[in-house]
Design a protein around this motif. Structure first.
Motif, PDB file in Angstrom:
ATOM      1  N   LYS A   1      29.331  60.508  31.476  1.00 21.57           N
ATOM      2  CA  LYS A   1      27.929  60.820  31.750  1.00 21.57           C
ATOM      3  C   LYS A   1      27.032  59.742  31.151  1.00 21.57           C
ATOM      4  O   LYS A   1      27.201  59.333  30.009  1.00 21.57           O
ATOM      5  N   SER A   2      26.081  59.323  31.970  1.00 24.05           N
ATOM      6  CA  SER A   2      25.172  58.255  31.559  1.00 24.05           C
ATOM      7  C   SER A   2      23.780  58.817  31.332  1.00 24.05           C
ATOM      8  O   SER A   2      23.356  59.754  32.005  1.00 24.05           O
ATOM      9  N   PHE A   3      23.058  58.202  30.384  1.00 24.73           N
ATOM     10  CA  PHE A   3      21.645  58.553  30.200  1.00 24.73           C
ATOM     11  C   PHE A   3      20.749  57.394  30.642  1.00 24.73           C
ATOM     12  O   PHE A   3      19.697  57.175  30.058  1.00 24.73           O
ATOM     13  N   SER A   4      21.197  56.679  31.669  1.00 22.41           N
ATOM     14  CA  SER A   4      20.413  55.536  32.157  1.00 22.41           C
ATOM     15  C   SER A   4      19.405  55.938  33.216  1.00 22.41           C
ATOM     16  O   SER A   4      18.212  55.741  33.062  1.00 22.41           O
ATOM     17  N   LYS A   5      19.891  56.515  34.325  1.00 20.05           N
ATOM     18  CA  LYS A   5      18.988  56.812  35.445  1.00 20.05           C
ATOM     19  C   LYS A   5      18.104  58.020  35.142  1.00 20.05           C
ATOM     20  O   LYS A   5      17.001  58.126  35.635  1.00 20.05           O
TER      21      LYS A   5
ATOM     22  N   GLU B   1      35.458  60.777  36.776  1.00 14.74           N
ATOM     23  CA  GLU B   1      34.250  61.344  37.389  1.00 14.74           C
ATOM     24  C   GLU B   1      33.040  60.652  36.767  1.00 14.74           C
ATOM     25  O   GLU B   1      32.763  60.815  35.577  1.00 14.74           O
ATOM     26  N   ASP B   2      32.345  59.870  37.557  1.00 16.08           N
ATOM     27  CA  ASP B   2      31.166  59.147  37.071  1.00 16.08           C
ATOM     28  C   ASP B   2      29.929  59.995  37.376  1.00 16.08           C
ATOM     29  O   ASP B   2      29.427  60.014  38.492  1.00 16.08           O
ATOM     30  N   ASP B   3      29.462  60.698  36.353  1.00 19.66           N
ATOM     31  CA  ASP B   3      28.279  61.548  36.534  1.00 19.66           C
ATOM     32  C   ASP B   3      27.058  60.742  36.090  1.00 19.66           C
ATOM     33  O   ASP B   3      26.580  60.876  34.971  1.00 19.66           O
TER      34      ASP B   3
END
Ligand SMILES: Cc1ncc(COP(=O)(O)O)c(C=O)c1O
Length: 484
Positions: A313-317, A283-285
């Motif tokens: 989970k990414s903190f990029s966008k 799951e790419d959140d």
């Protein structure tokens, strides 16, 4: 060698010898006489047997390898690829289609960039982050710059466990792996779980960075179509009855590029299928914080009672892409494999940035930031929809997503997408053509418009240029240069 008795080489044929041999072998593989993972004969003895030059055998094996039918293992030999040919031959299992749309586009200050999903730099919380960074430097001094734990800075993992409860996910620091961005997470999972020829299911269309990571490990992919509320589970089940994927890669919210979000029902069906057919779900959140409705999204991981979901989970966008920070929550069974992959990839994510981000979260600066950017992106989103409705509605179809940073549109007219993109490019407007997001040629009439990095004025000008372009091309369907 028994299988190869039937192979006869015709030295007088116009067809090169290596192709004759390659095609004979292909036929044996196609008829399943040569089964998956069977080793092909050693080059020298095969050449002697066929009374041909060893270099012809080498070329024949290369020819088959280029077709994806065999694979070679250093020092060991050449083997029949594990996947059945009917899959290998389908257009869905091929390299990402190239497009005549240029891949490197000159971007100047006057470019209107609807293609970039990188957030506007003026939304980055520089002062607040500086405060966190300074606190860390004063507190930890040189320790902030020493080698870090491969799994990630423990206080950050603990803080993340509290942070992610807002998404109804309850976990412990042992299950959290810090990563240098979601792309690294996808790559680490691929490194840890995939072997050459393994099968991965992906959504159709999908994020091409993930496809590239899976391809880099020699995986084959099957695309499963998306419906308005998530994956087409009937098609998924048909494929599951035929093939066993290592995992399925999906985005629960504001899917890239379609903007689709999963309904609760689709989430439950997917989890049930994962249990029934024994596969993992990545799951790419990458974006669920950017919701425009009142109700915050609930990731698939929140429903994952059987440990089927690899949550990224990414903190990029939602924060700053250059920070290169994110985390994964991993099922216990694969944790060690992923940890080893992280160790060999970059040892650990930057200690200074992990510590500063931990401070940032602990000082409760995150909530304020995300609330602010959500409101700003919502205004942009509504303005973009307004301009589309007002100016280009007659030419396009789309379903407004409920959040995120982009819209997915279909061109209803016969104007070729390459022509549309290139003509817009002449006027310094960039969009992302649909062909970038699928292995199949299915999305030729689609394009993605991102509002991540664009001002209100640019939205206005860009949509007017699109309208003029569409009007112009409709009258001159095959003319696209020059147009000013
Ligand atoms: C769906 C999706 N996943 C992952 C990434 C990569 O994100 P990160 O910057 O966290 O590596 C992107 C970047 O565009 C994306 O669109």
């Amino acid at each position: 060698m028994n299988y190869f008795v039937s192979i006869h080489m015709d030295k007088n044929s116009k067809k090169p010898m290596y192709k004759q041999l390659g095609d004979h072998l292909y036929e044996l593989i196609e008829k399943n006489i040569l089964k998956p993972n069977t080793q092909l004969p050693p080059i020298r003895s095969f050449a002697t047997h066929l009374k041909i030059n060893p270099s012809t055998v080498v070329r024949a094996y290369n020819y088959l390898e280029n077709r994806g039918v065999v694979y070679s293992q250093m020092g060991s030999g050449t083997y029949v690829a594990p996947l059945p040919l009917d899959i290998l031959q389908k257009p869905i299992v091929s390299k990402l289609k190239s497009t005549s749309f240029p891949t490197s586009i000159p971007i100047t200050d006057s470019t209107i960039n609807f293609a970039s999903m990188s957030p506007s730099t003026d939304l980055f919380p520089i002062d607040a982050f500086k405060k966190a960074l300074n606190e860390v430097l004063d507190r930890d001094k040189g320790n902030a710059f020493s080698y870090q734990d491969t799994q990630g800075y423990l206080p950050l993992r603990k803080t993340i466990c509290n942070f992610i409860q807002q998404s109804n996910i309850y976990t412990t620091p042992e299950k959290v792996q810090i990563i240098s961005g979601a792309q690294q997470g996808i790559d680490l999972i691929s490194k840890a779980l995939l072997h050459y020829g393994d099968l991965v299911f992906i959504e159709k269309p999908t994020y091409n960075g993930a496809v590239a990571a899976f391809q880099s490990r020699g995986a084959k992919m099957i695309e499963i179509p998306l419906e308005k509320d998530g994956i087409d589970h009937n098609t998924l089940e048909i494929y599951l009855k035929l093939y066993q994927p290592k995992f399925i890669y999906m985005m629960t919210y504001y899917q890239n590029p379609t903007g689709i979000s999963y309904s609760t029902e689709k989430k439950r069906i997917l989890l049930d299928l994962a249990e029934q057919y024994d596969f993992y779900i990545i799951e790419d959140d990458y974006l669920s914080d950017l919701y425009f409705s009142l109700e915050p999204p609930i990731p698939l991981k929140a429903f994952d009672h059987k440990n089927r979901v690899i949550y990224i989970k990414s903190f990029s966008k939602n924060f700053m892409p250059g920070l290169r920070l994110g985390f994964m929550i991993l099922p216990k069974a694969i944790f060690q494999h992923v940890l080893s992959a992280k160790q060999t990839t970059d040892i650990a994510t930057s200690g200074l940035l992990q510590r500063a981000f931990e401070r940032y979260l602990s000082l409760h600066l995150w909530e304020e930031h995300v609330k602010k950017i959500r409101a700003i992106y919502k205004i942009r989103y509504e303005y973009l929809i307004e301009q589309i409705e007002h100016n280009i509605k007659n030419w396009i179809d789309y379903i407004p997503p409920k959040g995120g940073l982009s819209l997915w549109l279909q061109l209803k007219s016969d104007i070729p997408m390459d022509t549309f993109c290139n003509t817009l490019l002449q006027r310094k407007v960039i969009i992302a053509p649909g062909s970038l997001f699928s292995l199949s040629p299915y999305y030729k009439s689609y394009f993605r418009l991102s509002f991540a990095n664009i001002t209100k004025e640019e939205i206005y000008d860009g949509i007017i240029i699109m309208k003029e372009t569409l009007q112009h091309l409709e009258n001159n369907p095959h003319q696209y240069l020059p147009f000013l």
